[in-house]
Design an enzyme around this catalytic site. Structure first.
Site, PDB file in Angstrom:
ATOM      1  N   LYS A 182       0.853  -1.188   0.000  1.00 22.57           N
ATOM      2  CA  LYS A 182       0.000   0.000   0.000  1.00 22.57           C
ATOM      3  C   LYS A 182       0.890   1.239   0.000  1.00 22.57           C
ATOM      4  O   LYS A 182       1.528   1.570   0.999  1.00 22.57           O
ATOM      5  CB  LYS A 182      -0.932   0.050   1.216  1.00 22.57           C
ATOM      6  CG  LYS A 182      -2.065   1.066   1.017  1.00 22.57           C
ATOM      7  CD  LYS A 182      -2.592   1.653   2.306  1.00 22.57           C
ATOM      8  CE  LYS A 182      -1.815   2.841   2.774  1.00 22.57           C
ATOM      9  NZ  LYS A 182      -1.916   4.039   1.881  1.00 22.57           N
ATOM     10  N   GLU A 256      10.725   2.569  10.106  1.00 22.44           N
ATOM     11  CA  GLU A 256      11.707   3.632   9.924  1.00 22.44           C
ATOM     12  C   GLU A 256      10.944   4.948  10.004  1.00 22.44           C
ATOM     13  O   GLU A 256      10.089   5.226   9.152  1.00 22.44           O
ATOM     14  CB  GLU A 256      12.435   3.485   8.582  1.00 22.44           C
ATOM     15  CG  GLU A 256      13.295   2.235   8.499  1.00 22.44           C
ATOM     16  CD  GLU A 256      14.379   2.154   9.555  1.00 22.44           C
ATOM     17  OE1 GLU A 256      14.750   3.209  10.107  1.00 22.44           O
ATOM     18  OE2 GLU A 256      14.842   1.031   9.840  1.00 22.44           O
ATOM     19  N   CYS A 290      13.900  11.896   5.477  1.00 20.33           N
ATOM     20  CA  CYS A 290      13.971  11.598   6.913  1.00 20.33           C
ATOM     21  C   CYS A 290      15.375  11.816   7.453  1.00 20.33           C
ATOM     22  O   CYS A 290      15.559  12.049   8.649  1.00 20.33           O
ATOM     23  CB  CYS A 290      13.499  10.183   7.190  1.00 20.33           C
ATOM     24  SG  CYS A 290      14.410   8.905   6.295  1.00 20.33           S
ATOM     25  N   GLU A 391      10.260  17.360  14.161  1.00 22.30           N
ATOM     26  CA  GLU A 391      10.506  17.163  12.729  1.00 22.30           C
ATOM     27  C   GLU A 391       9.592  18.072  11.916  1.00 22.30           C
ATOM     28  O   GLU A 391       8.372  18.067  12.097  1.00 22.30           O
ATOM     29  CB  GLU A 391      10.268  15.701  12.345  1.00 22.30           C
ATOM     30  CG  GLU A 391      10.643  15.411  10.906  1.00 22.30           C
ATOM     31  CD  GLU A 391      10.510  13.945  10.554  1.00 22.30           C
ATOM     32  OE1 GLU A 391      11.419  13.405   9.904  1.00 22.30           O
ATOM     33  OE2 GLU A 391       9.480  13.335  10.915  1.00 22.30           O
TER      34      GLU A 391
END
Length: 499
Positions: A182, A256, A290, A391
């Site tokens: 997905k 992750e 990231c 973040e």
């Protein structure tokens, strides 16, 4: 340059049990070009739980025979898929830029890397091995063997819509697992093209399945399905925590997640070089990596010189469509990301940081149809500010001034994340101390925080991942295999005569 759709919007289907199928719910959603939101890239299936059920059932059936297919045959199919992607390099790169927004040069690099990854794991499948162990009983042979898990759910983000899925799917398939994939709803066309290549390569029906749609309608039913033996996910820490709460106790997970990656600039650093490291790590890919550099921790002795050159470099950067060869920075990937970045820029100003460069949404002309933000530099940042702790996932760099190396390392480690970190210095002693004491899964020396090798383990510490299994390299195979210990007893041999 703006790419506009001039033909009717094409509708793309799911891949379930080797067949291209429409969603049982009958609904679709559109993927749009973030550089020009009037350009609809394609129309995709808004999958419902029943579609997921069909895909998992197909994968479960296919696993019964796929697990026993010889590794050389699995490798041949993977090499074929790699060849197909490589033959479509320019078309795929253009579609990736159109759908995700990154520069065409970066898209070309991502397609090439994905081809390399498929070929790497095609070869690595021949290296799956157990071990033999000594036994006190000479009649007992003790050994271990590696076996595939079963159905693997692969859920991936939009920032690397080809290379991250390949990094998960390739080791899953080559070790004998089956996959239900997905992708992110912002980049389903690139995912479709990958599915197309895998399908055309000749993988048996059900071994690889694609379902597009929302996290609530397709993602959650997939991760919580009892037949799914493993979930591999890349995305935000919040989303990872939510998925972890939906999986069963026996489902293996690999996450992750986020990062707040520092670049430390010491007093002996080459300032021009350090600025380029900061720009590449913080602004390339529009800061949507990231491993992107979001904090630059600079020693007081070189702080002012560094800041002056960083601001000068930032102000000269060209922002525009990824198809324009002059563009160094493309648009943000979607409206939500635009709003999030602009919100954090306001937060930084409200917290008292100095907005030294950029910080505004670009408007006028083609900019009005895209999600463009000028690259941003904050100075005077306190390490406890939200812009230095959370973040942002955009082209925003916070510069933090420190007096000494020890303070720089303390600030670098003073966040909840631990994905990637870099240092810019000429001192061998301080380099080694940084390597030994930086609480991060990846450490870089005189290199940008971004980037990782296909054959090297990848993963973070703390809230940047589960810390259980690494991605990439040979280490990635471990996640997709279970170990079985065998005690094989031999019957005593009766000899007809003495030796």
């Amino acid at each position: 340059m703006t790419v506009k759709a001039r033909l009717a919007v094409e509708t793309y289907r799911n891949l379930v049990n080797g067949e291209w199928t429409e969603s049982l719910g009958g609904e679709t959603f559109d993927s749009v070009n973030p550089a020009d939101t009037e350009d609809v890239v394609g129309r995709f299936q808004a999958s419902v739980p029943e579609d997921v059920e069909c895909a998992v059932a197909a994968a479960e059936r296919a696993f019964r025979t796929w697990k026993d297919v010889p590794p050389s045959r699995k490798a041949a199919l993977m090499f074929k898929a790699a060849d197909l992607l490589e033959a479509r390099l320019e078309t795929l790169a253009a579609e990736l830029t159109r759908e995700e927004g990154k520069t065409l040069l970066n898209s070309m690099a991502e397609v090439k890397r994905s081809v390399q990854t498929l070929r790497y794991y095609a070869s690595e499948g021949m290296n799956v091995a157990g071990a033999t162990l000594p036994s006190d009983d000479p009649a007992t042979f003790v050994y271990t063997k590696k076996e595939p898990l079963g159905v693997v759910a692969v859920i991936t983000p939009w920032n690397f819509p080809l290379s991250i899925p390949v990094r998960k799917i390739a080791p899953a398939l080559v070790t004998g697992n089956t996959v239900v994939f997905k992708p992110a709803s912002d980049t389903p066309l690139v995912a479709y093209r990958l599915a197309e290549a895998i399908h055309e390569a000749g993988f048996p029906p059900g071994v690889f399945n694609l379902v597009t749609g929302s996290a609530s309608q397709a993602g959650k039913p997939l991760t919580s399905h009892q037949a799914v033996k493993a979930v591999t996910f890349t995305g935000s820490t919040a989303a990872g925590e939510q998925i972890q709460r939906t999986v069963s106790l026996s489902t293996r997970t690999q996450f992750e997640l986020g990062g707040k990656n520092p670049l430390i600039v010491l007093d002996d650093a080459d300032i021009d070089f350090a600025v380029e490291l900061a720009v590449k790590g913080g602004f390339e890919l529009t800061g949507q990596a990231c491993t992107g550099t979001s904090r630059v921790i600079v020693m007081e002795a070189v702080h002012d010189a560094f800041v002056e050159k960083l601001i000068e470099r930032t102000r000269t950067m060209t922002v525009g469509s990824g198809f324009d060869s002059a563009s160094e920075i493309g648009p943000l990937a979607n409206r939500s990301q635009l709003d999030n970045v602009l919100s954090y820029i306001r937060i930084g100003q409200d917290e008292g940081a100095d907005l030294a460069a950029g910080g505004e949404r670009l408007t006028g002309g083609d900019y009005d149809r895209g999600y463009y933000v000028r690259p941003t530099v904050f100075t005077g940042v306190n390490p406890k500010m939200r812009i230095a702790q959370e973040e942002i996932f955009g082209p925003v760099i916070s510069v933090i001034k420190v007096k000494c190396f020890n303070k720089a390392l303390k600030v670098a480690n003073g966040v909840q994340y631990g994905l990637s970190a870099s240092i810019c210095t000429a001192s061998p002693e301080r380099i080694q101390y940084f390597i030994d004491h930086m609480d991060s899964g990846l450490v870089k020396v005189n290199a940008p925080t971004t980037g990782n090798a296909v054959n090297a383990p990848f993963g973070g510490l703390k809230m940047s991942g589960t810390g259980t299994y690494r991605e990439a390299g040979r280490a990635a195979l471990d996640f997709y295999l279970r170990e079985k210990t065998v005690y094989q007893q031999a019957r005593p041999i009766k000899f007809c005569c003495s030796l």
